[in-house]
Design an enzyme around this catalytic site. Sequence first.
Site, PDB file in Angstrom:
ATOM      1  N   HIS A  18       0.860  -1.203   0.000  1.00 52.53           N
ATOM      2  CA  HIS A  18       0.000   0.000   0.000  1.00 52.53           C
ATOM      3  C   HIS A  18       0.883   1.235   0.000  1.00 52.53           C
ATOM      4  O   HIS A  18       1.309   1.715   1.047  1.00 52.53           O
ATOM      5  CB  HIS A  18      -0.922  -0.039   1.234  1.00 52.53           C
ATOM      6  CG  HIS A  18      -1.930   1.073   1.287  1.00 52.53           C
ATOM      7  ND1 HIS A  18      -3.127   0.977   1.966  1.00 52.53           N
ATOM      8  CD2 HIS A  18      -1.935   2.324   0.750  1.00 52.53           C
ATOM      9  CE1 HIS A  18      -3.800   2.107   1.855  1.00 52.53           C
ATOM     10  NE2 HIS A  18      -3.086   2.948   1.117  1.00 52.53           N
ATOM     11  N   HIS A  20       1.332   4.900  -2.409  1.00 50.43           N
ATOM     12  CA  HIS A  20       0.975   5.757  -3.545  1.00 50.43           C
ATOM     13  C   HIS A  20       2.268   6.393  -4.049  1.00 50.43           C
ATOM     14  O   HIS A  20       2.914   7.141  -3.297  1.00 50.43           O
ATOM     15  CB  HIS A  20      -0.013   6.835  -3.113  1.00 50.43           C
ATOM     16  CG  HIS A  20      -1.265   6.274  -2.505  1.00 50.43           C
ATOM     17  ND1 HIS A  20      -2.432   6.114  -3.228  1.00 50.43           N
ATOM     18  CD2 HIS A  20      -1.525   5.798  -1.258  1.00 50.43           C
ATOM     19  CE1 HIS A  20      -3.361   5.581  -2.444  1.00 50.43           C
ATOM     20  NE2 HIS A  20      -2.833   5.377  -1.252  1.00 50.43           N
ATOM     21  N   HIS A 198      -9.543   1.181  -1.270  1.00 53.53           N
ATOM     22  CA  HIS A 198      -9.483   1.808   0.052  1.00 53.53           C
ATOM     23  C   HIS A 198     -10.897   1.742   0.649  1.00 53.53           C
ATOM     24  O   HIS A 198     -11.863   2.126  -0.018  1.00 53.53           O
ATOM     25  CB  HIS A 198      -9.076   3.273  -0.054  1.00 53.53           C
ATOM     26  CG  HIS A 198      -7.618   3.508  -0.313  1.00 53.53           C
ATOM     27  ND1 HIS A 198      -6.946   2.937  -1.350  1.00 53.53           N
ATOM     28  CD2 HIS A 198      -6.710   4.255   0.360  1.00 53.53           C
ATOM     29  CE1 HIS A 198      -5.673   3.329  -1.308  1.00 53.53           C
ATOM     30  NE2 HIS A 198      -5.504   4.138  -0.287  1.00 53.53           N
ATOM     31  N   GLU A 201     -11.169   3.506   6.093  1.00 49.84           N
ATOM     32  CA  GLU A 201     -10.106   4.383   6.625  1.00 49.84           C
ATOM     33  C   GLU A 201     -10.826   5.451   7.450  1.00 49.84           C
ATOM     34  O   GLU A 201     -10.748   5.454   8.677  1.00 49.84           O
ATOM     35  CB  GLU A 201      -9.294   4.998   5.477  1.00 49.84           C
ATOM     36  CG  GLU A 201      -8.201   5.956   5.932  1.00 49.84           C
ATOM     37  CD  GLU A 201      -7.484   6.657   4.760  1.00 49.84           C
ATOM     38  OE1 GLU A 201      -7.998   6.646   3.622  1.00 49.84           O
ATOM     39  OE2 GLU A 201      -6.397   7.247   5.015  1.00 49.84           O
ATOM     40  N   ASP A 279       1.872   3.967   2.810  1.00 49.84           N
ATOM     41  CA  ASP A 279       0.850   4.838   2.207  1.00 49.84           C
ATOM     42  C   ASP A 279       1.464   6.009   1.423  1.00 49.84           C
ATOM     43  O   ASP A 279       1.583   5.920   0.198  1.00 49.84           O
ATOM     44  CB  ASP A 279      -0.108   5.348   3.289  1.00 49.84           C
ATOM     45  CG  ASP A 279      -1.496   5.660   2.761  1.00 49.84           C
ATOM     46  OD1 ASP A 279      -1.743   5.405   1.575  1.00 49.84           O
ATOM     47  OD2 ASP A 279      -2.342   6.139   3.539  1.00 49.84           O
ATOM     48  N   ASP A 280       1.806   7.087   2.109  1.00 48.56           N
ATOM     49  CA  ASP A 280       2.372   8.282   1.460  1.00 48.56           C
ATOM     50  C   ASP A 280       3.580   8.737   2.290  1.00 48.56           C
ATOM     51  O   ASP A 280       3.506   9.744   3.014  1.00 48.56           O
ATOM     52  CB  ASP A 280       1.314   9.390   1.403  1.00 48.56           C
ATOM     53  CG  ASP A 280       0.078   8.949   0.642  1.00 48.56           C
ATOM     54  OD1 ASP A 280       0.123   8.931  -0.598  1.00 48.56           O
ATOM     55  OD2 ASP A 280      -0.914   8.590   1.302  1.00 48.56           O
TER      56      ASP A 280
HETATM   57  N1  HPA Z   1      -6.555   7.438   1.373  1.00 47.65           N
HETATM   58  C1  HPA Z   1      -7.218   7.793   0.281  1.00 47.65           C
HETATM   59  N2  HPA Z   1      -6.625   8.284  -0.786  1.00 47.65           N
HETATM   60  C2  HPA Z   1      -5.305   8.424  -0.781  1.00 47.65           C
HETATM   61  C3  HPA Z   1      -4.562   8.079   0.318  1.00 47.65           C
HETATM   62  C4  HPA Z   1      -5.221   7.553   1.443  1.00 47.65           C
HETATM   63  O1  HPA Z   1      -4.637   7.194   2.501  1.00 47.65           O
HETATM   64  N3  HPA Z   1      -3.282   8.355   0.002  1.00 47.65           N
HETATM   65  C5  HPA Z   1      -3.257   8.832  -1.249  1.00 47.65           C
HETATM   66  N4  HPA Z   1      -4.486   8.879  -1.729  1.00 47.65           N
HETATM   67 ZN    ZN Z   2      -3.654   4.848   0.556  1.00 49.30          ZN
END
Ligand code: HPA
Ligand code: ZN
Length: 336
Positions: A18, A20, A198, A201, A279-280
């Site tokens: 996971h 991006h 996703h 969250e 994630d990011d």
């Molecule tokens: N959630 C939803 N969209 C996203 C995320 C995330 O954690 N990171 C990058 N786009």
């Molecule tokens: Zn994500």
Amino acid sequence: MSEVTGSWLNDLPKVELHLHLEGSLEPELMFKLAQRNNIKLPFDSVEQIQEAYIFNNLQDFLDIYYQGANVLQHEQDFYDLTWAYLEKCHSQNVIHVEPFFDPQTHTDRGIEFSVVIKGITRALNDAQKQLDISSQLIMCFLRHLSEDAAFDTLTQAVPFIDKIKAVGLDSSEQGHPPEKFSRVYKKARELGLLTVAHAGEEGPADYIWTVINDLKVSRIDHGVRAVDDSALMLYLKKNSIPLTVCPLSNTRLKVFDNMSEHNILVMLEQGICVTVNSDDPAYFGGYMTENFIALADSLSLTKNQAIQLVLNSIEASFVDDIRKAEMRNLLESRIN
Ligand code: HPA
Ligand code: ZN
């Protein structure tokens, strides 16, 4: 205190499911690309960018994340972005990755789909050859846009379908229920793609049921709100449906107020196939090793738990049984 150290966690062979790619754009590279492409950034320094990275929720982050992506213009920019992430993976013993990319973030700015995917896949191929990192690529649809726009993106992907393993769904979850994308997901499956999304969250556990039943996903991205629904927890366990959990992301975006409140290890102990991911990482303060360290620092992660989290990622990955066995053997040979 945890029984694992940072260096043991860094040496541990790891798998990331996971991530991006646009979220791995470090401020230094953002500045370099802005300069190269003659783009004016609303920041004067790396420090100023970092000061802006304080978020109260997912939308706060997304606003700044889409703005950052504007510096990506040419094939080489997408190559440099992807390569920088893969070098970081190499330095942290990440042996397999399944990154996401968001084509609509770029095609909506007039960048050709082919420019984006060629830059990314050239870096992934080089990483296989030069860094021994294997990969599978996942194309995400932005859920705040329409299903028609997602269909359009899927059509643009068809000439490159052999380079894409799965489709995913990201961006603003609240107010954008997964069923909006049922038909485009069906089309993606007919094209031979796997699916992930996703869910859970910021959105409710109900969205997790929908991505399972309607979008027929193989994995759920985040999914931490599954704990609100005991029937769902039972279903996830019985059917071994993996969750790609992102601890540092969840605290930065206030899904949990503190890491000590994170439910990943509770779910692990309940037998749910949870995995650790970043994630990011350029926005949330760390890559794979830092996410594991956060669990060690705040939740007393044990060696056995860390190993089980990696085994879960191997099992949940989209590679064949031969590569899975290879990765398990590598893990076995490195743990002590
Ligand atoms: N959630 C939803 N969209 C996203 C995320 C995330 O954690 N990171 C990058 N786009
Ligand atoms: Zn994500």
